[in-house]
Design a protein around this motif. Structure first.
Motif, PDB file in Angstrom:
ATOM      1  N   LYS A  49       0.835  -1.205   0.000  1.00  0.00           N
ATOM      2  CA  LYS A  49       0.000   0.000   0.000  1.00  0.00           C
ATOM      3  C   LYS A  49       0.872   1.258   0.000  1.00  0.00           C
ATOM      4  CE  LYS A  49      -3.826  -2.180  -0.132  1.00  0.00           C
ATOM      5  NZ  LYS A  49      -4.536  -2.217  -1.398  1.00  0.00           N
ATOM      6  N   VAL A  50       0.262   2.387  -0.358  1.00  0.00           N
ATOM      7  CA  VAL A  50       0.970   3.645  -0.559  1.00  0.00           C
ATOM      8  C   VAL A  50       1.201   4.357   0.779  1.00  0.00           C
ATOM      9  CG1 VAL A  50       0.859   5.927  -1.653  1.00  0.00           C
ATOM     10  CG2 VAL A  50       0.005   3.899  -2.868  1.00  0.00           C
ATOM     11  N   VAL A  51       2.476   4.631   1.072  1.00  0.00           N
ATOM     12  CA  VAL A  51       2.819   5.452   2.235  1.00  0.00           C
ATOM     13  C   VAL A  51       3.115   6.887   1.806  1.00  0.00           C
ATOM     14  CG1 VAL A  51       5.298   4.956   2.261  1.00  0.00           C
ATOM     15  CG2 VAL A  51       4.136   5.517   4.397  1.00  0.00           C
ATOM     16  N   PHE A  52       3.533   7.067   0.551  1.00  0.00           N
ATOM     17  CA  PHE A  52       3.756   8.395  -0.010  1.00  0.00           C
ATOM     18  C   PHE A  52       3.393   8.358  -1.481  1.00  0.00           C
ATOM     19  CE2 PHE A  52       6.204  11.394  -2.500  1.00  0.00           C
ATOM     20  CZ  PHE A  52       5.978  12.582  -1.825  1.00  0.00           C
ATOM     21  N   GLY A  53       2.463   9.202  -1.863  1.00  0.00           N
ATOM     22  CA  GLY A  53       2.079   9.308  -3.262  1.00  0.00           C
ATOM     23  C   GLY A  53       1.933  10.760  -3.647  1.00  0.00           C
ATOM     24  N   LEU A  54       2.315  11.088  -4.860  1.00  0.00           N
ATOM     25  CA  LEU A  54       2.258  12.471  -5.333  1.00  0.00           C
ATOM     26  C   LEU A  54       1.990  12.479  -6.830  1.00  0.00           C
ATOM     27  CD1 LEU A  54       2.897  15.596  -5.049  1.00  0.00           C
ATOM     28  CD2 LEU A  54       5.257  14.968  -5.617  1.00  0.00           C
ATOM     29  N   VAL A  55       1.086  13.374  -7.236  1.00  0.00           N
ATOM     30  CA  VAL A  55       0.910  13.719  -8.639  1.00  0.00           C
ATOM     31  C   VAL A  55       1.238  15.201  -8.735  1.00  0.00           C
ATOM     32  CG1 VAL A  55      -0.686  13.935 -10.577  1.00  0.00           C
ATOM     33  CG2 VAL A  55      -0.903  12.001  -8.996  1.00  0.00           C
ATOM     34  N   ALA A  56       2.139  15.552  -9.650  1.00  0.00           N
ATOM     35  CA  ALA A  56       2.528  16.954  -9.834  1.00  0.00           C
ATOM     36  C   ALA A  56       2.687  17.224 -11.325  1.00  0.00           C
ATOM     37  CB  ALA A  56       3.831  17.252  -9.105  1.00  0.00           C
ATOM     38  N   SER A  57       2.031  18.297 -11.790  1.00  0.00           N
ATOM     39  CA  SER A  57       2.138  18.646 -13.203  1.00  0.00           C
ATOM     40  C   SER A  57       2.877  19.966 -13.358  1.00  0.00           C
ATOM     41  CB  SER A  57       0.746  18.761 -13.832  1.00  0.00           C
ATOM     42  OG  SER A  57       0.136  19.974 -13.447  1.00  0.00           O
ATOM     43  N   ASP A  58       3.413  20.183 -14.537  1.00  0.00           N
ATOM     44  CA  ASP A  58       4.089  21.447 -14.835  1.00  0.00           C
ATOM     45  C   ASP A  58       3.122  22.623 -14.764  1.00  0.00           C
ATOM     46  OD1 ASP A  58       6.466  20.105 -15.215  1.00  0.00           O
ATOM     47  OD2 ASP A  58       6.271  20.027 -17.404  1.00  0.00           O
ATOM     48  N   GLY A  59       1.830  22.359 -14.954  1.00  0.00           N
ATOM     49  CA  GLY A  59       0.823  23.409 -14.917  1.00  0.00           C
ATOM     50  C   GLY A  59       0.432  23.855 -13.515  1.00  0.00           C
ATOM     51  N   GLY A  60       0.977  23.195 -12.486  1.00  0.00           N
ATOM     52  CA  GLY A  60       0.715  23.611 -11.118  1.00  0.00           C
ATOM     53  C   GLY A  60      -0.180  22.681 -10.321  1.00  0.00           C
ATOM     54  N   PHE A  61      -0.792  21.681 -10.958  1.00  0.00           N
ATOM     55  CA  PHE A  61      -1.627  20.743 -10.211  1.00  0.00           C
ATOM     56  C   PHE A  61      -0.751  19.872  -9.321  1.00  0.00           C
ATOM     57  CE2 PHE A  61      -3.474  16.594  -9.521  1.00  0.00           C
ATOM     58  CZ  PHE A  61      -4.720  16.931  -9.004  1.00  0.00           C
ATOM     59  N   ARG A  62      -1.156  19.733  -8.063  1.00  0.00           N
ATOM     60  CA  ARG A  62      -0.460  18.858  -7.126  1.00  0.00           C
ATOM     61  C   ARG A  62      -1.484  18.245  -6.183  1.00  0.00           C
ATOM     62  NH1 ARG A  62       5.079  19.469  -6.320  1.00  0.00           N
ATOM     63  NH2 ARG A  62       4.880  18.873  -4.149  1.00  0.00           N
ATOM     64  N   VAL A  63      -1.336  16.955  -5.941  1.00  0.00           N
ATOM     65  CA  VAL A  63      -2.134  16.279  -4.931  1.00  0.00           C
ATOM     66  C   VAL A  63      -1.301  15.117  -4.392  1.00  0.00           C
ATOM     67  CG1 VAL A  63      -3.340  14.671  -6.498  1.00  0.00           C
ATOM     68  CG2 VAL A  63      -4.430  15.360  -4.368  1.00  0.00           C
ATOM     69  N   MET A  64      -1.409  14.901  -3.089  1.00  0.00           N
ATOM     70  CA  MET A  64      -0.717  13.796  -2.452  1.00  0.00           C
ATOM     71  C   MET A  64      -1.760  12.818  -1.918  1.00  0.00           C
ATOM     72  SD  MET A  64       2.203  15.924  -0.374  1.00  0.00           S
ATOM     73  CE  MET A  64       2.998  14.447   0.269  1.00  0.00           C
TER      74      MET A  64
END
Length: 150
Positions: A49-64
Motif C-alpha cells: 500500500k501507498v505510504v507516499f504518493g504524489l501527482v505533480a504537473s508542470d501546470g501547477g496541479f499537485r495532490v498527495m
C-alpha cells in the motif's frame, strides 16, 4: 518566501488507483512509494500500500495521497456526501479540492476526464461569480470544486 499548499488525501486502500486516475486527468508525473519501500517486510499485509504518493504537473496541479494502515474499504477517509438543495451546497465532508483555470476549455477537459463514475453536485456552467463553476464527487469520494478564474 514562497509557500505551496498541496492537498493530502488519505485513502482506505486505493490510493494508488486514485493517484493514477488523477494523473490521467491532470497530467504530470506520479510518485508512489509503498510501506515495503520504507522497510516493512514484503509479506506483511498492506506492505504494497501507498505510504507516499504524489501527482505533480508542470501546470501547477499537485495532490498527495496515502493509504491508512489497515484500512481496506476503499475511497477517501472521512467520506460523507455533498449535494445541492435550494441553491445551497450541503455537505458533511471535511474538505473539497478546488481546481481553477483561466481557460474554460481547459477546465471543461479536466471536468470531463474526472467525471466517469462521479456524482455531479453542480453541473459545470456559467454562474453569477464565474464564467464556469461546477462541483462533482469522484468515484473515490473526493469532492472537486471547479471554477474559471477571472
Amino acid at each position: 518566501m514562497t509557500i505551496q499548499t498541496t492537498p493530502h488525501l488519505n485513502f482506505r486502500g486505493d490510493a494508488r488507483q486514485a493517484l493514477e486516475f488523477y494523473r490521467s486527468v491532470f497530467g504530470g508525473h506520479l510518485v508512489i512509494n509503498t510501506y515495503a519501500d520504507f522497510g516493512m517486510p514484503a509479506d506483511v499485509p498492506g506492505a504494497d500500500k501507498v505510504v507516499f504518493g504524489l501527482v505533480a504537473s508542470d501546470g501547477g496541479f499537485r495532490v498527495m495521497g496515502y493509504d491508512i494502515p489497515g484500512q481496506t474499504g476503499g475511497g477517501v477517509a472521512g467520506g460523507g456526501s455533498t449535494r445541492r438543495e435550494n441553491n445551497t451546497t450541503l455537505t458533511d465532508q471535511a474538505l473539497f479540492v478546488s481546481v481553477g483555470s483561466d481557460s474554460p476549455e481547459e477546465l471543461r477537459g479536466h471536468w470531463e476526464a474526472l467525471s466517469p463514475g462521479a456524482t455531479v453536485v453542480e453541473p459545470l456552467a456559467a454562474s453569477a461569480w464565474s464564467a464556469g463553476f461546477g462541483m462533482l464527487t469522484d468515484r473515490f469520494g473526493v469532492t472537486w470544486s471547479f471554477s474559471v478564474t477571472p
